[in-house]
Scaffold this active site. Structure first.
Site, mmCIF file in Angstrom:
data_model
loop_
_atom_site.group_PDB
_atom_site.id
_atom_site.type_symbol
_atom_site.label_atom_id
_atom_site.label_comp_id
_atom_site.label_asym_id
_atom_site.label_seq_id
_atom_site.Cartn_x
_atom_site.Cartn_y
_atom_site.Cartn_z
ATOM 1 N N LYS A 11 15.119 -30.857 94.621
ATOM 2 C CA LYS A 11 16.455 -30.934 94.012
ATOM 3 C C LYS A 11 17.337 -29.880 94.677
ATOM 4 C CE LYS A 11 18.667 -30.884 89.397
ATOM 5 N NZ LYS A 11 18.410 -30.663 87.946
ATOM 6 N N SER B 123 20.035 -34.389 84.999
ATOM 7 C CA SER B 123 20.737 -34.091 86.231
ATOM 8 C C SER B 123 19.903 -34.276 87.495
ATOM 9 C CB SER B 123 21.255 -32.650 86.197
ATOM 10 O OG SER B 123 20.168 -31.738 86.170
ATOM 11 N N SER C 114 16.666 -32.687 82.032
ATOM 12 C CA SER C 114 17.097 -33.109 83.371
ATOM 13 C C SER C 114 15.984 -33.598 84.283
ATOM 14 C CB SER C 114 17.836 -31.962 84.070
ATOM 15 O OG SER C 114 19.151 -31.884 83.581
#
Lengths: 482, 490
Positions: free
Chosen positions: B76, B151, B175
């Protein structure tokens, strides 16, 4: 109306640790800009702080020495404000649960004894970097930032507003500096900004118990500057009050060029720091055992050392006070006495010749950096004591020691200051007696005072290198009065 | 379906494949699918190939750094890795290249895992759909007009579409778990302190945790083994002995296991029928396998999570994101008259709408006048929520809950209504507030063919047991690999 000042201090001391408070970067002063930095103290995204255990221990030591209550749990909070020398735009500090509360410092007021000044709290935080404004250029539209200092451990010691006179303020600052030096907590070099006093001062009618509006003053980089500033602020605030005005609550900056303070930030525009517990750091538990150990490991503190010096070395209380006023001086004295056991004489040399020179060198000058090492002073005193040189010669040798840092024996040898052999003195004495028949007659008449005059002439003739005892004995013998 | 990590590892061991070949495969797949899915923000192809070559050489000489030496991974884009940008999907860090590796990145590299690139996300991890990415939203590979969740949406999409067998995400309020649920992959949020946060760009420091994405439970367990562990650079890292999540992964038993069913989570209005039937169906399977389903009470978790979370997370974020002022790195507004204008314009121009909303919310919550009413009360609520978990976990070994009230929804559906968007996080937020561990496991599909996950939640450092349970459940659910997104055909 007569006004009385009410004074308090916030002391900021950079702690003497090898590394910064949240990372492993060195804290060496004066390194090339931005070389002592890493992701943590640069506030890079994702970097996290880890408490420097040594900085915390030193802080606990100071809190203990200042008689503070150390809570079982203490933690760190964020003080949020935007400033380019603060890379994270928050300072990690301690707002809600500082590591020390409610202590005191006994200050030494000389003949008036001591007075107890309260300590409100002690907390550990991080120093900021420095903004550098390019010199000389008039139309620069930028500033540079040096983050070498960012993250240096900073101990803030907040006093209660107990100080009432300039003398007390001076004693407080000197006492605090001395204590921090004794604890080896800080270098205390005010010129380098390693120790900073922020003053808060208000006036009130003498005898009143209410507090007037206080003003905070920053940018005070020596004790003498603080004292000048106190004079100025008392005058400034007195003028305002006497004209029926009101002192404004604000932060002011000392302007050393103009010897005045000027407004830095008005209180009503002072902003909200939005303090909250720093979620990157954990609560520190201080156990009773740790507190006990820290108390046990505290070194001898100034007032205790002073009493011991007077007692152990048989020197006057006043001298003991001067010699223990800072640790370097006290260590110097004891090192010299260890090398030659004549404390009174060592003390006298230090009290006169040494302190004068250190004072001339400025507030930050310490005995540890003094050119004459304790061993050299000890040798000088020994040479006097065993008649290797006269006191008079010693007075000539000392300045050379200061100048060159060499041992007195070497200087005496090289400068030809060795005392004249006793056998070589007699001809000189005879010559002086021959030239002064009148004085010889006085001596023979029992007026022994005249011996002094003759001795002076002999000493002059020998360049001070004759042993005065020998000279005196010879004069008496040759005058036949012995 | 692309191969699982455990298959890849045996292929590497047998010489049936090489790390270089894997990197080429993944890169080719990214080239093919990413223009549409926008899951990956940057690929470090040359560095990855170099690392893969080195890995193959180690394998050849019989000295791999770990079993996973040579397996590619995507991170990420809020996890720092040298050699490329770490943008947090923000204009503010668009050109930022971190000078250091996050601890998780460094641990992966030390194990020989090949970092291939960085995945898309909501800006600074603030969002539930990746629609708040400054570089365009990611698309759900099952239905590309639907959101992938967030997210960590990019990581979920990447694993679901075979761009990489593994990805790391971060979970502050769901997330990892929610996009895993929306994309039909396994995602785990470890216990707070289990994985170092050093080098994870902070959103909400007391809630953030890095965790794995994988296509099955075993692969997630393998990745957990690589990233977990105490780290002296993170003060909040837990100094607990590391646990091997893999060795005894298959030794769990469903029979006799007590599974908590938080009544309040199931009574919530607005739970989609498909979510309800998949969750209930999962409970039926568990019951059938001999597990005992225990009704547990978690009233505070249901009632206060959203409010407490959005105060605490926003408060911490407002301070964490203060550093992006243009002075030291990152986006700087041009031609400012003075420093205050530079700070304010850099932030106004650099941050997207959702980040600004939360920074303002957090700044308000921390203000002297509101601190007690918001921040302090939220912390009290947090204590009650944690107590809910502690009480519930006295009565059961793990808690089962829906991941989200609905499966993935169409893009644009909630961006205009932040409160509705926040409320959709109701099932995931409380775990972060409690600091405990949980995972999201694919459990079924909606009638329209979207994957639906369930959450399994456990207490502090319960990862090993949780993964064992999840592995058993996964094998009984029998859906892992049963269907693949249509993009796989491409």
């Amino acid at each position: 109306m007569e006004f009385e000042p009410v004074i308090g201090f916030e002391v900021h001391a950079e702690l003497k640790t090898n590394t910064k408070v949240w990372c492993g970067c060195p804290t060496t002063f004066g390194a090339p800009v931005n070389t002592q930095t890493c992701p943590v103290c640069l506030g890079q995204p994702g970097a996290l702080p880890v408490l420097n255990g040594r900085a915390f221990e030193i802080s606990l030591g100071v809190a203990t020495a200042l008689n503070c209550e150390i809570p079982r749990e203490t933690d760190f909070d964020r003080k949020n404000y935007y400033y380019p020398d603060l890379p994270k735009n928050y300072q990690i500090s301690q707002q809600f649960r500082p590591l020390g509360r409610g202590g005191w410092l006994d200050i030494d007021l000389g003949a008036e004894g001591t007075r107890r000044i309260g300590i409100d709290n002690i907390h550990l935080e991080e120093d900021a970097g420095k903004n550098i404004h390019p010199e000389g250029a008039t139309h620069v539209d930028y500033s540079l930032i040096d983050l070498n200092r960012a993250g240096t451990p900073l101990l803030e010691i907040v006093s209660t507003p107990d100080i009432r006179t300039k003398a007390e303020a001076e004693a407080y600052m000197k006492g605090m500096k001395s204590l921090l030096e004794y604890l080896d907590a800080s270098d205390c070099k005010m010129e380098e900004g390693r120790l900073r006093f922020e003053l808060n001062i208000s006036l009130r009618p003498k005898g009143s118990s209410t507090l007037g509006q206080k003003v905070e003053i920053k940018n005070l980089n020596s004790i003498s500057v603080v004292l000048k500033c106190i004079d100025h602020e008392i005058e400034r605030q007195t003028d305002i009050l006497e004209e029926g005005g009101e002192v404004e609550g604000e932060s002011r900056l000392w302007d050393e060029a103009k010897l005045v303070t000027r407004t830095m930030r008005k209180k009503e525009t002072s902003f909200d720091y939005r303090y909250f517990p720093d979620p990157d750091l954990v609560t520190i538990v201080v156990t009773e055992e740790q507190k006990k150990r820290i108390a046990e490991e505290l070194p001898e503190l100034p007032l205790a050392k002073r009493a011991r010096f007077a007692e152990q070395y048989g020197i006057p209380e006043y001298d003991a006070g001067v010699l223990t006023a800072n640790l370097q001086m006290a260590d110097y004295f004891e090192a010299a006495v260890r090398a030659h056991d004549n404390p009174k004489s060592v003390s006298n040399w230090m009290m006169t010749e040494m302190i004068r020179r250190l004072n001339e060198a400025g507030e930050d000058a310490g005995a540890a950096d003094f050119a004459v090492r304790p061993e050299a002073l000890a040798e000088l005193v020994r040479m006097i004591d065993d008649d290797s040189i006269t006191g008079k010669i010693a007075k000539k040798v000392y300045p050379l020691m200061v100048e060159t840092g060499r041992m007195p024996s070497v200087i005496v040898e090289e400068e030809g200051l060795k005392p004249i052999d006793d056998s070589a003195i007699e001809p000189v004495v005879r010559k002086v007696l021959d030239e002064n028949p009148k004085m010889v007659a006085e001596i023979q008449d029992g007026k022994m005072k005249a011996i002094g005059g003759l001795m002076g002439q002999v000493m002059r003739a020998t360049g001070g290198k004759a042993n005065p005892q020998t000279v005196q004995t010879l004069i008496k013998k040759l005058c036949g009065v012995e | 379906m692309s191969k699982s990590v455990s298959q890849i590892i045996s292929d590497l061991e047998s010489g049936a494949t090489t790390s270089v070949a894997l990197v080429h495969d993944c890169a080719a797949r990214i080239d093919r699918l990413n223009p549409d899915l926008n899951a990956v923000l940057s690929v470090q192809r040359d560095d990855a190939l170099k690392a893969a070559e080195a890995s193959d050489a180690r394998r050849k000489s019989g000295k791999p750094l770990s079993a996973a030496d040579g397996v590619p991974i995507l991170l990420k884009d809020n996890i720092c890795a040298t050699g490329g940008p770490t943008t947090c999907a923000s204009r503010v860090l668009e050109n930022y290249r971190p000078p250091y590796d996050a601890t998780a990145t460094a641990k992966l590299r030390a194990a020989g895992v090949v970092v291939l690139g960085k995945t898309n996300m909501d800006e600074f991890a603030m969002g539930s759909t990746t629609e708040w990415s400054a570089f365009g939203m990611s698309k759900n590979p099952w239905k590309t007009d639907h959101v992938p969740g967030g997210s960590s949406g990019g990581s979920a999409v990447a694993v679901a579409s075979g761009m990489a067998p593994w990805a790391l995400g971060s979970d502050t309020g769901g997330s990892i778990r929610q996009p895993a649920g929306f994309c039909g992959v396994v995602g785990m949020k470890p216990t707070y302190g289990r994985v170092s946060r050093y080098g994870l760009v902070a959103f909400a420091s007391s809630l953030d945790q890095i965790g794995p994405f994988a296509s099955n439970v075993e692969d997630a367990a393998l990745l957990m083994n690589l990233i977990a562990g105490h780290d002296g650079r993170d003060s909040t890292s837990a100094d607990v002995p590391p646990e091997d999540c893999v060795a005894e992964l298959r030794n769990g038993r469903l029979a006799g296991l007590r599974i908590g069913r938080p009544r309040q989570f199931f009574d919530v209005e607005g739970i989609d029928d498909d979510v309800r039937s998949v969750t209930d169906g999962t409970l039926d399977i568990l019951r059938r396998e001999g597990a005992e389903i225990v009704d547990v009470n978690m009233p505070f978790a249901e009632e206060y999570s959203v409010a407490a979370y959005y105060v605490i997370a926003a408060a911490e974020a407002s301070s964490n994101l203060a550093r992006y002022d243009g002075a030291h790195y990152g986006y700087r507004a041009k031609d400012s008259a003075n420093i205050v204008e530079m700070f304010s314009r850099s932030r106004a121009e650099g941050f997207g709408a959702e980040v600004k909303r939360r920074v303002m919310l957090g700044t308000f919550a921390l203000s002297a006048e509101t601190f007690d009413a918001y921040y302090v009360r939220a912390q009290k609520a947090r204590t009650l929520i944690k107590r809910d978990y502690d009480n519930a976990l006295k009565e059961c070994d793990a808690i089962l809950a829906p991941v989200a009230p609905t499966p993935a929804f169409p893009a644009g559906e909630k961006t205009g209504d932040p409160v509705r968007m926040y409320l959709a996080d109701v099932f995931t937020l409380s775990l972060n507030l409690a600091g405990y561990c949980g995972l999201s496991l694919p459990a079924g599909f909606s009638k329209s063919g979207l994957p639906i996950g369930v959450q399994l939640l456990a207490g502090a450092f319960g990862e090993k047991g949780l993964l064992q349970t999840a592995w058993q459940l996964e094998s009984k659910l029998g859906i892992a690999g049963s269907r693949t997104p249509a993009v796989f055909a491409r």
